[in-house]
Design an enzyme around this catalytic site. Structure first.
Site, PDB file in Angstrom:
ATOM      1  CG  HIS A  35      -1.830  -1.188   1.282  1.00 30.35           C
ATOM      2  ND1 HIS A  35      -1.410  -2.412   1.768  1.00 30.35           N
ATOM      3  CD2 HIS A  35      -3.119  -1.347   0.895  1.00 30.35           C
ATOM      4  CE1 HIS A  35      -2.413  -3.278   1.693  1.00 30.35           C
ATOM      5  NE2 HIS A  35      -3.454  -2.663   1.164  1.00 30.35           N
ATOM      6  CG  HIS A 265      -5.988   1.836  -0.246  1.00 32.04           C
ATOM      7  ND1 HIS A 265      -6.061   2.290   1.056  1.00 32.04           N
ATOM      8  CD2 HIS A 265      -5.979   0.476  -0.175  1.00 32.04           C
ATOM      9  CE1 HIS A 265      -6.088   1.243   1.872  1.00 32.04           C
ATOM     10  NE2 HIS A 265      -6.045   0.138   1.150  1.00 32.04           N
ATOM     11  CD  GLU A 414     -19.664  -6.174  25.238  1.00 31.39           C
ATOM     12  OE1 GLU A 414     -20.682  -6.389  25.928  1.00 31.39           O
ATOM     13  OE2 GLU A 414     -19.660  -5.397  24.254  1.00 31.39           O
ATOM     14  CG  HIS A 476     -27.532 -13.113  27.624  1.00 25.85           C
ATOM     15  ND1 HIS A 476     -28.377 -12.658  26.643  1.00 25.85           N
ATOM     16  CD2 HIS A 476     -27.135 -12.017  28.327  1.00 25.85           C
ATOM     17  CE1 HIS A 476     -28.498 -11.336  26.758  1.00 25.85           C
ATOM     18  NE2 HIS A 476     -27.750 -10.930  27.753  1.00 25.85           N
TER      19      HIS A 476
END
Length: 672
Positions: A35, A265, A414, A476
């Site tokens: 890149h 890019h 999380e 869960h």
């Protein structure tokens, strides 16, 4: 963009930045992959940062009080590799640059922690670097409060691109950093408006400046190719008590035919276009050639840090011997000598009391011991502190008003929590752990994988580990998660059966230096299965004989966690029927696999039928059920092959066939 005007306005700066651009073009062309555009666009920012602001010493790349530089946009790895080579890092030779992206080279396609000193973290999965940086900054703030400004007082700098800021984990990180007022964190946004698919506006219209400001950051907007503006912005950022985002308006693949396009890019390998770009830069040198005068200017930047390092070493020498030892021990990731005896004492008490305790509570009991003797721990939870039992009484809360606090309220983040934990561990001097529900490892997965890939010894406290959590139901209740985690290389997955095994698991986890650990812990109370105290850490073996057959051994029951007590109850039933049954507790398959053949065969000898019991899918157990050569025909599994349901835990275990009666029936069927 008028390249000639840029060259004329700041000629000395221009040629130093051009060295980065030229090396990038040469390395990507030689590899025929990579890149090119981002390093070409951000070369000016990086040059000003390294020349005027960054505290670093290539001759002592792991100096604890260095500034940290994180390339979150890791696809632009040649920016980092060029900087390291130019400033004189021993690991980053010109030969490494020439071998960019080749087998065995330090110059991997994306920066990989551990490949070369100076690479602070593994990046490439977008958003991870900026999220790691929050952990770096938390560790710096915490240690500054603990050891004083003369010992810890540095900044964390990040280059992040449009893609990093689109990833969801970036908002988790930005929000946490703003709330925590991490004033030593400075992010450069490479605002080039280009992604692989096209301009940013085909997929996003977020006002990034407003977004950062709304999250509590100082934001500065500059021309990312103006060295005077870049320098002034960094100076202003360092003076502000808030984290700072410097929005750098840049041109991807600056000066190349692919400038400001999606093609810019990726890999720019066309020879004619490469030559034209270099001609525009005024760079008349051959491939991988940096003239001596320019290389000398870069090396002078690297030497500048030696003075600051020497001053730091003098200040460090002024600490008491005990403080120095504590600091060095924490940075070496060594546990204190007092830990082993403290864990043994807890184990003995647990065996004697033989209480029925959820292993999430057992973990809290272990942490109460650990956090007392290990002042470098920083714990936290993703808004489940009371459920994960991750906060102990002596910690205090890490907050802008209390930097000596060691507990982080991460909020419902999380992924951001896991990434920050990685950053703390990579910073050094901190042992990070964090908790959430086991099912939500899905949300944290990207960073958990990188924990393993980088080899950082963070500890994930994952509670509510099975259908045993009960009424919250299948949304869960983890079923496949143990298999997913066990399939991840370089990860220790512990599923302890009681307080004794939990304490041992923590001890093993904290003694790791290059492996993350996951503790899968129960919501429901479990009986103590280790009622006879043993000083030895049996969990360190991964599996061991918990109860032996009294007569001829006809069956071996294997189990982990909450199902170990099920196995013991099944053994009682089978032994009463004259079927000699051994019970093997398997708290950590990875550690068991590391034992020698003789030990594994002693624990799981041939000749007996085998049944494994676990409230998860069967997949990880086949190695032990079928034998390591796949020849053990008489084996079966008691576990899950579907999602769970909403009901009390005792009902669920009965309905899904996870009982002693069901286990004994499987054994009888195999023996028939």
């Amino acid at each position: 963009m008028d390249i000639a005007a840029l060259r004329t306005a700041h000629p000395d700066h221009w040629m130093k930045a051009a060295a980065i651009r030229a090396l990038t073009l040469d390395a990507v062309a030689a590899a025929n992959s990579g890149h090119s555009g981002m390093p070409m666009g951000m070369a000016d920012v990086a040059t000003v940062l390294f020349e005027n602001h960054l505290r670093f010493d290539p001759k002592a790349p792991n100096w604890p009080d260095r500034d940290r530089f994180i390339l979150s946009a890791g696809h632009g790895s040649m920016l980092l590799y060029s900087l390291m080579y130019l400033t004189g890092y021993a690991d980053m030779t010109l030969e490494e640059i020439k071998n960019f992206r080749q087998w065995g080279a330090r110059t991997a396609g994306h920066p990989e922690f551990g490949h070369a000193a100076g690479i602070e973290t593994t990046t490439g999965p977008l958003g991870q670097g900026i999220a790691n940086s929050v952990g770096f900054a938390i560790a710096e703030e915490s240690q500054r409060a603990r050891y004083g400004k003369k010992i810890v007082n540095h900044h964390t700098y990040v280059i992040a691109g449009d893609g990093c800021l689109m990833e969801g984990v970036s908002q988790e990180a930005i929000g946490l950093a703003g709330m925590q007022e991490l004033g030593h964190l400075i992010v450069f946004w490479d605002n080039n408006n280009i992604t692989i698919d096209g301009t940013v506006d085909i997929s996003d219209k977020t006002d990034q400046v407003a977004r950062f400001r709304a999250s509590g950051w100082q934001v500065l907007e500059i021309d990312g190719h103006d060295p005077v503006a870049i320098d002034a912005a960094i100076t202003a950022a360092k003076a502000d008590p808030r984290p700072s985002m410097i929005a750098c308006k840049t041109h991807i693949a600056l000066g190349h035919a692919a400038q400001d396009t999606s093609k810019g890019h990726g890999a720019l390998t066309d020879a004619a276009q490469l030559k034209a770009a270099k001609d525009g830069y005024g760079w008349s040198y051959g491939p991988f050639e940096v003239p001596a005068n320019i290389k000398a200017q870069w090396e002078a930047m690297g030497r500048r840090g030696a003075v600051a390092r020497a001053e730091w070493e003098s200040a460090f020498a002024g600490l008491s011997a005990g403080r120095q030892d504590d600091f060095n021990r924490a940075y070496a990731a060594e546990v204190p000598s007092k830990l082993a005896s403290a864990i043994r004492k807890l184990k003995k008490e647990a065996s004697e009391k033989a209480a029925k305790v959820a292993t999430r509570k057992s973990s809290e009991m272990a942490l109460s011991v650990i956090n007392t003797v290990m002042g470098e721990t920083i714990g936290g939870s993703a808004d489940l502190t009371g459920s994960n039992n991750t906060k102990t009484a002596d910690m205090g809360v890490f907050h802008p008003t209390n930097r000596k606090g060691r507990y982080v309220y991460y909020g419902i983040r999380e992924h951001g929590m896991a990434a920050a934990m990685n950053g703390m561990a990579l910073h050094g001097g901190t042992r990070a752990y964090g908790g959430t529900f086991m099912c939500f490892t899905d949300y944290a997965r990207g960073s958990m994988r990188l924990s393993a890939l980088m080899g950082v010894p963070v500890v994930y406290v994952m509670t509510h580990d099975s259908i045993g959590l009960g009424e919250d139901g299948p949304t869960h209740q983890p079923v496949e998660h143990l298999a997913m985690l066990r399939a991840t290389p370089n990860t220790l997955v512990f599923r302890p059966a009681d307080t004794v095994e939990t304490a041992e698991a923590w001890e093993v986890a904290l003694n790791q230096k290059s492996t993350p650990s996951v503790l899968a812990l129960s919501r429901q109370n479990l009986p103590t299965v280790r009622t006879q105290h043993k000083s030895a850490n049996l969990v360190s073996k991964g599996a061991y004989v918990l109860a032996e057959a009294t007569g001829k051994r006809q069956a071996i029951l294997m189990a982990s966690g909450s199902e170990v007590s099920v196995a013991l109850a099944a053994r009682d039933e089978l032994e009463a029927a004259g079927i000699g049954t051994r019970v093997v507790s398997v708290p950590c398959m990875e550690l068991f696999a590391q034992q020698d053949d003789a030990y594994r065969k002693r624990i799981l000898p041939g000749g007996a039928v085998r049944v494994a019991i676990e409230a998860g899918v069967r997949q990880p157990w086949d190695r032990w059920l079928l034998g390591e050569r796949g020849r053990e025909a008489k084996a079966d599994f008691v576990g899950m092959d579907s999602f769970g349901a909403s009901a009390p835990d005792t009902v669920l275990f009965e309905k899904f066939g996870l009982t002693a009666k069901d286990t004994a029936a499987k054994v009888r069927a195999l023996l028939a």
